[in-house]
Design a protein around this motif. Sequence first.
Motif, short mmCIF file in Angstrom:
data_model
loop_
_atom_site.label_atom_id
_atom_site.label_comp_id
_atom_site.label_asym_id
_atom_site.label_seq_id
_atom_site.Cartn_x
_atom_site.Cartn_y
_atom_site.Cartn_z
N GLY A 56 0.43 -1.23 0.26
CA GLY A 56 -0.47 0.13 -0.03
C GLY A 56 0.92 1.68 -0.45
N LEU A 57 2.27 1.42 -0.81
CA LEU A 57 3.14 2.07 -0.23
C LEU A 57 2.61 2.95 -1.41
CD1 LEU A 57 5.83 0.46 0.96
CD2 LEU A 57 4.83 1.65 1.99
N CYS A 58 2.83 2.49 -3.12
CA CYS A 58 2.20 3.43 -3.35
C CYS A 58 1.43 1.92 -4.64
CB CYS A 58 3.18 4.17 -4.21
SG CYS A 58 4.93 2.99 -4.72
N VAL A 85 13.55 5.35 -3.39
CA VAL A 85 13.47 3.88 -2.25
C VAL A 85 14.58 3.71 -1.51
CG1 VAL A 85 11.74 1.76 -2.55
CG2 VAL A 85 11.56 3.71 -3.20
N ARG A 86 14.30 2.96 -0.48
CA ARG A 86 15.59 2.19 0.49
C ARG A 86 15.41 0.38 0.88
NH1 ARG A 86 16.15 7.28 2.72
NH2 ARG A 86 14.52 6.48 4.15
N VAL A 87 15.86 0.08 0.58
CA VAL A 87 15.58 -1.60 1.07
C VAL A 87 16.27 -2.60 1.80
CG1 VAL A 87 14.98 -3.68 0.17
CG2 VAL A 87 14.32 -2.23 -1.23
N ASN A 88 15.77 -2.13 3.40
CA ASN A 88 16.98 -2.42 4.06
C ASN A 88 18.20 -1.31 4.36
OD1 ASN A 88 15.43 -4.61 4.63
ND2 ASN A 88 17.08 -6.88 3.40
N LEU A 104 10.00 5.20 2.06
CA LEU A 104 9.98 5.47 0.68
C LEU A 104 11.24 7.26 1.55
CD1 LEU A 104 6.64 6.00 -0.58
CD2 LEU A 104 8.94 4.84 -1.11
N SER A 105 11.69 8.23 0.60
CA SER A 105 12.68 8.32 1.14
C SER A 105 11.78 10.36 1.68
CB SER A 105 13.58 9.14 0.21
OG SER A 105 12.83 9.88 -0.78
N GLU A 106 12.11 11.10 2.34
CA GLU A 106 10.87 12.76 2.47
C GLU A 106 10.21 13.00 0.92
OE1 GLU A 106 13.13 14.65 5.41
OE2 GLU A 106 13.09 12.88 6.71
N ARG A 107 11.31 12.46 0.39
CA ARG A 107 11.20 13.63 -1.19
C ARG A 107 10.29 12.99 -1.47
NH1 ARG A 107 9.00 16.82 -3.35
NH2 ARG A 107 9.63 16.91 -5.63
#
Length: 266
Positions: free
Chosen positions: A15-17, A31-34, A53-56
């Motif tokens: 549900g992130l996008c 996007v960051r993974v681990n 997800l990054s702040e941006r």
Amino acid sequence: MSDPVRLSKLMSQRGLCSRREADKLIEQGLVRVNGQTVNTLGVKFPEDVKIELSERAQAIQNERVTIMINKPVGYVSGQAEDDYVPAVRLVTAETHSDTDQTNLRLRPSHFKGLAPAGRLDIDSQGLLVLTQDGRIAKQLIGENTELEKEYLVRVKGDISDARIDQLSFGLELDGKPLKRAKVKQLNPDQLQIILREGKKRQIRRMCEAVGLHVSGLKRVRVGELRLGKLAEGEWRYVKAEEFTHRNKQQSRQSKPRHHKRTQRKH
């Protein structure tokens, strides 16, 4: 152990996008993974990875708007067809409802990617949601959604207990059984029907199947989002907190899945 899954699919499942939005965010390195930035499309990961997800990226999502319209009869939900007017044409500064509790003002950027999250037939009226946010669209019309959609339906014909029972459960459309519905008689010619699915012209076809003719149909609720006092032909912005169903489900989905492993004796 399950097979690795494409990152964009994992993001959509949680549900992130939407998948399309996920690809754009990945390409932009948002996007960051681990804990590690991923900017390559198509890469796969185990289902239990941590995705952030990054702040941006979050700021980009927060800029997207969702609008609800009290659609009158005579407007189509999506693209113009057969010279009928699409409901998005109702979104003007003059038709902006004074029930709006946001501080947003209509801008040209709010129309970019604005699309209906679900259909409402040309001869039906009531709550229609337009959104730029793929997360909201997925919650409202995704194939696995269980959100209730409530309608007030005027019919011609005898509303018997047997017909209410038939409408509630046991009907088929297009050769497939329908999910159980909630059906209640409100007065001699009006029903309240609550569905958890949205097949094309479903209520009209259900009523025809039991010998009732629909003379008026109005959608008044989708999930916890209600039409309320929004006047016919007017619109307003929807605040994020109004989608409490989305927030609850997203909270569950954003957590990685942990699969039970059976211990083998050596």
